[in-house]
Every structure is written in structure tokens, then in C-alpha cells.
Design a protein around this motif. Structure first.
Motif, PDB file in Angstrom:
ATOM      1  N   GLU A   1       6.441   1.476  -8.918  1.00  0.00           N
ATOM      2  CA  GLU A   1       5.755   0.365  -9.583  1.00  0.00           C
ATOM      3  C   GLU A   1       6.717  -0.737 -10.006  1.00  0.00           C
ATOM      4  O   GLU A   1       6.308  -1.888 -10.151  1.00  0.00           O
ATOM      5  CB  GLU A   1       4.973   0.881 -10.796  1.00  0.00           C
ATOM      6  CG  GLU A   1       3.743   1.699 -10.454  1.00  0.00           C
ATOM      7  CD  GLU A   1       4.097   3.042  -9.862  1.00  0.00           C
ATOM      8  OE1 GLU A   1       3.408   3.484  -8.927  1.00  0.00           O
ATOM      9  OE2 GLU A   1       5.079   3.662 -10.339  1.00  0.00           O
TER      10      GLU A   1
ATOM     11  N   ASP B   1       6.957  -2.723  -6.827  1.00  0.00           N
ATOM     12  CA  ASP B   1       5.668  -3.385  -6.614  1.00  0.00           C
ATOM     13  C   ASP B   1       5.499  -4.585  -7.530  1.00  0.00           C
ATOM     14  O   ASP B   1       5.070  -5.666  -7.107  1.00  0.00           O
ATOM     15  CB  ASP B   1       4.517  -2.401  -6.876  1.00  0.00           C
ATOM     16  CG  ASP B   1       4.456  -1.294  -5.858  1.00  0.00           C
ATOM     17  OD1 ASP B   1       5.307  -1.277  -4.948  1.00  0.00           O
ATOM     18  OD2 ASP B   1       3.563  -0.440  -5.968  1.00  0.00           O
ATOM     19  N   SER B   2       5.811  -4.388  -8.790  1.00  0.00           N
ATOM     20  CA  SER B   2       5.578  -5.434  -9.790  1.00  0.00           C
ATOM     21  C   SER B   2       6.438  -6.660  -9.530  1.00  0.00           C
ATOM     22  O   SER B   2       5.989  -7.806  -9.724  1.00  0.00           O
ATOM     23  CB  SER B   2       5.844  -4.877 -11.191  1.00  0.00           C
ATOM     24  OG  SER B   2       4.966  -3.807 -11.486  1.00  0.00           O
TER      25      SER B   2
ATOM     26  N   GLY C   1       3.985  -5.243 -15.437  1.00  0.00           N
ATOM     27  CA  GLY C   1       4.346  -4.041 -14.688  1.00  0.00           C
ATOM     28  C   GLY C   1       5.846  -3.790 -14.676  1.00  0.00           C
ATOM     29  O   GLY C   1       6.291  -2.649 -14.773  1.00  0.00           O
TER      30      GLY C   1
ATOM     31  N   ALA D   1       7.646  -0.509 -16.317  1.00  0.00           N
ATOM     32  CA  ALA D   1       8.336   0.377 -15.370  1.00  0.00           C
ATOM     33  C   ALA D   1       9.808   0.568 -15.708  1.00  0.00           C
ATOM     34  O   ALA D   1      10.523   1.211 -14.947  1.00  0.00           O
ATOM     35  CB  ALA D   1       8.207  -0.195 -13.957  1.00  0.00           C
TER      36      ALA D   1
ATOM     37  N   ARG E   1       6.463   5.270 -14.578  1.00  0.00           N
ATOM     38  CA  ARG E   1       5.368   4.854 -13.716  1.00  0.00           C
ATOM     39  C   ARG E   1       4.254   4.242 -14.552  1.00  0.00           C
ATOM     40  O   ARG E   1       4.075   4.577 -15.731  1.00  0.00           O
ATOM     41  CB  ARG E   1       4.838   6.036 -12.906  1.00  0.00           C
ATOM     42  CG  ARG E   1       5.901   6.757 -12.096  1.00  0.00           C
ATOM     43  CD  ARG E   1       5.300   7.518 -10.954  1.00  0.00           C
ATOM     44  NE  ARG E   1       4.715   6.618  -9.959  1.00  0.00           N
ATOM     45  CZ  ARG E   1       4.072   7.035  -8.864  1.00  0.00           C
ATOM     46  NH1 ARG E   1       3.921   8.321  -8.648  1.00  0.00           N
ATOM     47  NH2 ARG E   1       3.565   6.168  -8.007  1.00  0.00           N
ATOM     48  N   ASN E   2       3.470   3.331 -13.946  1.00  0.00           N
ATOM     49  CA  ASN E   2       2.355   2.706 -14.646  1.00  0.00           C
ATOM     50  C   ASN E   2       1.297   2.289 -13.633  1.00  0.00           C
ATOM     51  O   ASN E   2       1.529   2.300 -12.418  1.00  0.00           O
ATOM     52  CB  ASN E   2       2.825   1.504 -15.474  1.00  0.00           C
ATOM     53  CG  ASN E   2       3.362   0.389 -14.599  1.00  0.00           C
ATOM     54  OD1 ASN E   2       2.619  -0.417 -14.067  1.00  0.00           O
ATOM     55  ND2 ASN E   2       4.696   0.337 -14.443  1.00  0.00           N
TER      56      ASN E   2
ATOM     57  N   PRO F   1       0.189  -2.321 -11.128  1.00  0.00           N
ATOM     58  CA  PRO F   1      -0.026  -2.777  -9.747  1.00  0.00           C
ATOM     59  C   PRO F   1      -1.376  -2.344  -9.179  1.00  0.00           C
ATOM     60  O   PRO F   1      -2.038  -3.111  -8.474  1.00  0.00           O
ATOM     61  CB  PRO F   1       1.144  -2.135  -8.987  1.00  0.00           C
ATOM     62  CG  PRO F   1       2.211  -1.954 -10.000  1.00  0.00           C
ATOM     63  CD  PRO F   1       1.479  -1.595 -11.258  1.00  0.00           C
TER      64      PRO F   1
ATOM     65  N   ARG G   1      -4.662   4.570  -5.735  1.00  0.00           N
ATOM     66  CA  ARG G   1      -3.289   4.442  -6.232  1.00  0.00           C
ATOM     67  C   ARG G   1      -3.218   4.855  -7.705  1.00  0.00           C
ATOM     68  O   ARG G   1      -2.260   5.518  -8.137  1.00  0.00           O
ATOM     69  CB  ARG G   1      -2.803   3.002  -6.058  1.00  0.00           C
ATOM     70  CG  ARG G   1      -1.378   2.747  -6.538  1.00  0.00           C
ATOM     71  CD  ARG G   1      -0.351   3.420  -5.640  1.00  0.00           C
ATOM     72  NE  ARG G   1       0.981   3.333  -6.186  1.00  0.00           N
ATOM     73  CZ  ARG G   1       1.784   2.271  -6.058  1.00  0.00           C
ATOM     74  NH1 ARG G   1       1.365   1.202  -5.388  1.00  0.00           N
ATOM     75  NH2 ARG G   1       2.993   2.280  -6.565  1.00  0.00           N
TER      76      ARG G   1
ATOM     77  N   VAL H   1      -0.946   7.905  -9.300  1.00  0.00           N
ATOM     78  CA  VAL H   1       0.030   7.723 -10.377  1.00  0.00           C
ATOM     79  C   VAL H   1      -0.261   8.667 -11.539  1.00  0.00           C
ATOM     80  O   VAL H   1       0.652   9.282 -12.108  1.00  0.00           O
ATOM     81  CB  VAL H   1       0.029   6.262 -10.856  1.00  0.00           C
ATOM     82  CG1 VAL H   1       0.873   6.104 -12.117  1.00  0.00           C
ATOM     83  CG2 VAL H   1       0.551   5.336  -9.758  1.00  0.00           C
TER      84      VAL H   1
END
Length: 470
Positions: A214, A217-218, A259, A263, A268-269, A272, A311, A315
Motif C-alpha cells: 500500500e 500504491d499510495s 495512504g 503505510a 498495511r491499510n 488504495p 483487495r 488486506v
């Protein structure tokens, strides 16, 4: 003698390609073309060009790239065949008859693509010579690797431009929409492939790196949102679409920033995933002129929503898995036909379920990318004129997504079962010797059945056939 012969052959190939380059550059589709030339039928030479380049850039080069990453001895032969075939395809693309095309980006890239091809060949020959080990060679290795990793991207971009030219899409009125859909759709497809790579092969790398998925991703979402915020409106009155697209950019960079913060420390969060869900909801309610277009955009939005939901489940609820070399080998069964034994069996069953479920988010992202790329007004107008309904069209896009995801997983499997990873489980060789009670048993890891567990031997007296029972 094998190495000098291979080097000489590749050097000869480079010289031949160089001598033929002037022929390729000499043919250009420019000038005033008549309507008859622009709408003539496609001849067989052009069909061969398209088929040949699709096979080379879509199959051969990606396989060769993976074989290079795994340091397989088949890397050089595979890429050499690909280079020879692609140059033949380039020549055919400039030598065809039948339908003619105006000068385009596809034609320009098709000519100048000879430059990186020759550069990669020269670097490959230089590396085969094994000279300048402490000076130039390290830089040549890095340049060769970077160029090789760019091959799938170059092939993807050139293929898109080829489809645009073939179908006469993205004219002056539709260029902006075309660029938005193709760039964003390609981004979703790339996002899904990279996410699958992290889930299947990259978890150990993530642990060593100390950053959660994440976090990456963020960052991408935030940077993309910043660009989108300031590029959707170019002056004049604000339309509904301008406002929707701009606020999506704001959503991405604000959510991406959150995010990144959540993170930190490898945490993890779900931010995203939530951004993907909100983006899908916005796209599912994106009003269009044609009912077909509205349906396709709705399917794109629902697919994104499902990708975000899966997703989020991954997570919050699924256990992490640890990749060990060879864990994608066919003999390392992920089936549950053998009942688990004890606590370790329960954990293994949970990990296998996690591995299976983790394919859902990246595949749905890939499918959403194809749906969005196929949702331009020009494309859907053409589909509408053929009488095709939205169900057939959407399922066709999902079918293409299945094929691409299948090939992606095949490449991952190829990476862990070839080259330096081929014998990672049993480095001593294919045959494994085991001793039990003075007996020697030979087993092959590649011949081990994955459908059932071995029946354990029972302790007790052994009955010998032929002896009379009391």
C-alpha cells in the motif's frame, strides 16, 4: 567453439540489419493519398506484418526477457530469433500494397525502433565476449537489462498505435478522449500485473525492503492524482465531465497522501482499495450519449468496485504467504485433496486459500483496464453500427483479460522454473535418494504426483507371498 560461433552469428545479424535499415527508412506513407488507397482492402503482406509483430513483441520477447532474468541458456537464442523476426516484420510493414496509411506515430516508431534493437544486439554481443570485466562491463550489463525490461512496454505502445492506425481511430475530435482512455486503461492493466507480481513473487522483496504494497500504491495514486487534477480542464466553461475528472484527481492525491502516512513502518491499510472502489462508483454512474457506452462504463465501474472490495478483503482477512524458490512448480501442489494433518496442515490450507484469492484483485484490475480502453466514443460507435450488444462486447473484453493474465502467470512460472531457479529445491539433480530402514528409494521431484499423498507404511510383521499362513 560454441561461444565464438554464437558471437559471429550475432555479429553477422547486426551487420545485415544495418545494411537493410536504409531500405526500411526509404519507404514512407506520406503525400496525398486518394480515398481509394485509404479504403482499399488489406493485403496479405500487411496481415503477415501484424501477425508476425504480435507474436514477436507479445510472446517471444517477453519470454526471452524472463529467460534473461532467470539467467537461462535459452535467453540468447530466443531473443536472437525475436530480433530477426521483428526486423522482417518491420520490412513487411513498409513494403505492403493494398491499403495505404497517412504518416502516423506508429510508422515513425516502426522505423526508429531499429535503433534500440541494434543497441541491444551490440550490447549482447559485447557481454558474450566477457571483456573489460572491471571497467565497462558492469555498465553494459545494466544498460542491457534496462533495455530488455523496456521491451514489453515498447511492444504494448507500438501495438496500440498500430490498432489506432488500422481502425482509423483518435482523429482530431477524439484524440483527447483516446489518450485519456488508453493511458488510464494501460495504467490499470500495468497496476494489475505489478500487483500480481508482488503477490506471487515479490513478498520476500517487500519484507526486505520494509515497505508494504500500500505504500507503493499510495505514492503512485497520489502522483497520478496531482497530474490528473491539473490536466483535465484546459480553459473555457467547465463541463460535467471536466468537473468529474478533476475531482477524481483530487480524490486520488488526497487519498494517496493519507495512504502513504498510514503505510509508514511497513503497515498495511485499505486506503488504495477504498480509492479504487470510489473511482469505480464514479465510473459506473458516468452518463454517456449511447446506451451501449453507458453499459460498458457501468461494467468498468463495477469491475473496479469488485477489485477494490477483494483487495480490502485481502488486506484485512487473509494471512500473508512466504514465497520459497520453486513454490510455483507444478509438483508443489496447491490442491486440498490430501487432508491436512494437525496445526501445520491448517496453516498450510489457509495459505493456499490466500494464494488463490490473491489473484482476484490484480485480474479484475486488468479486466477493468481493457474495458476502459475499449470505451471510447469512436470504438463504441463502430460497435453499435455492427449491431453487437453490450453483453457480447463486455465478455469479449473479459476474454482478452483472461488471456493476458494467463500469459502473465505463465511468465512468472517460467521465471521460477528455469535458469538459476530450475534446481532450487533439489540442487543436486533431478533424482533424490532417500533411505529408510536400510532401503534406498529414488524419487523425482518432477514426477511426483500432485493429486494424492503417499500411503504411510504400517508397522508390523511383513507377509511374504508364497509362505503358508498358520
Amino acid at each position: 567453439m560454441a561461444r565464438p560461433t554464437s558471437t559471429c552469428l550475432k555479429a553477422g545479424l547486426v551487420l545485415w540489419l544495418s545494411s537493410q535499415a536504409c531500405v526500411v527508412y526509404g519507404h514512407k506513407h506520406e503525400g496525398n493519398l486518394t480515398e481509394e488507397q485509404l479504403h482499399a482492402s488489406i493485403d496479405s503482406i500487411l496481415w503477415i506484418h501484424m501477425a508476425l509483430q504480435a507474436v514477436v513483441w507479445g510472446i517471444i520477447f517477453p519470454i526471452g526477457m524472463v529467460l534473461g532474468l532467470s539467467r537461462s541458456r535459452w535467453h540468447v537464442p530466443t531473443q536472437s530469433i525475436g530480433f530477426a523476426l521483428t526486423f522482417g516484420g518491420i520490412f513487411l510493414g513498409h513494403a505492403h500494397g493494398g491499403r495505404q496509411f497517412r504518416h502516423s506515430t506508429h510508422g515513425s516508431i516502426g522505423s526508429w525502433i531499429v535503433v534500440p534493437i541494434l543497441a541491444q544486439l551490440v550490447l549482447g554481443i559485447y557481454l558474450k565476449l566477457h571483456i573489460h570485466q572491471e571497467t565497462l562491463r558492469p555498465y553494459a550489463v545494466r544498460a542491457h537489462g534496462i533495455l530488455g525490461r523496456l521491451w514489453p512496454i515498447i511492444g504494448w505502445v507500438q501495438s496500440l498505435f498500430g490498432v489506432i492506425v488500422l481502425r482509423d481511430l483518435c482523429g482530431p475530435n477524439g484524440a483527447g478522449q483516446c489518450a485519456a482512455h488508453y493511458i488510464m486503461g494501460s495504467a490499470f492493466i500495468g497496476y494489475g500485473i505489478v500487483l500480481s507480481l508482488l503477490f506471487v513473487l515479490g513478498e520476500n522483496w517487500l519484507r526486505r525492503n520494509g515497505k508494504s504494497p500500500e505504500w507503493w500504491d499510495s505514492w503512485v495514486i497520489m502522483l497520478w492524482g496531482i497530474v490528473n487534477t491539473f490536466t483535465e480542464h484546459w480553459g473555457g466553461a467547465w463541463s460535467v465531465k471536466d468537473m468529474q475528472h478533476t475531482i477524481l484527481g483530487v480524490l486520488w492525491w488526497t487519498g494517496g497522501a493519507l495512504g502513504i502516512f498510514l503505510a509508514r513502518n511497513n503497515q498495511r491499510n485499505v486506503i488504495p482499495a477504498l480509492i479504487i472502489i470510489l473511482t469505480g462508483w464514479a465510473m459506473s454512474d458516468h452518463a454517456q450519449a449511447l446506451m451501449l457506452s453507458t453499459k460498458v462504463h457501468a461494467a468498468f465501474g463495477y469491475t473496479l468496485i469488485l477489485a477494490g472490495v477483494t483487495r480490502m478483503i485481502e488486506v484485512c482477512f487473509l494471512p500473508t504467504t512466504v514465497h520459497i524458490p520453486g513454490s510455483l512448480d507444478d509438483n508443489d501442489s496447491e490442491h486440498t485433496l490430501s487432508p491436512p494433518q494437525g496445526a501445520q496442515g491448517i496453516v498450510r490450507s489457509q495459505v493456499m486459500a490466500s494464494r488463490a484469492f490473491r489473484h482476484l484483485p490484480p485480474f479484475l484490475l486488468v479486466a477493468s483496464g481493457f474495458l476502459f480502453m475499449s470505451a471510447t466514443d469512436e470504438e463504441l460507435d463502430a460497435v453499435h453500427d455492427t449491431g453487437m450488444d453490450h453483453v457480447t462486447y463486455i465478455l469479449g473484453m473479459y476474454s482478452i483479460a483472461f488471456l493476458l493474465y494467463l500469459f502473465t502467470q505463465f511468465l512468472f512460472h517460467l521465471y521460477v522454473t528455469t535458469g538459476q531457479h530450475a534446481n532450487s529445491i533439489h540442487p543436486a539433480g533431478e533424482i533424490v535418494f532417500s533411505t529408510s530402514n536400510g532401503e534406498i528409494e529414488l524419487t523425482s521431484p518432477r514426477n511426483t504426483s500432485k493429486w494424492y499423498s503417499r500411503v504411510p507404511r504400517e508397522e508390523g510383521p511383513v507377509h511374504v507371498v508364497g509362505e503358508d499362513d498358520d
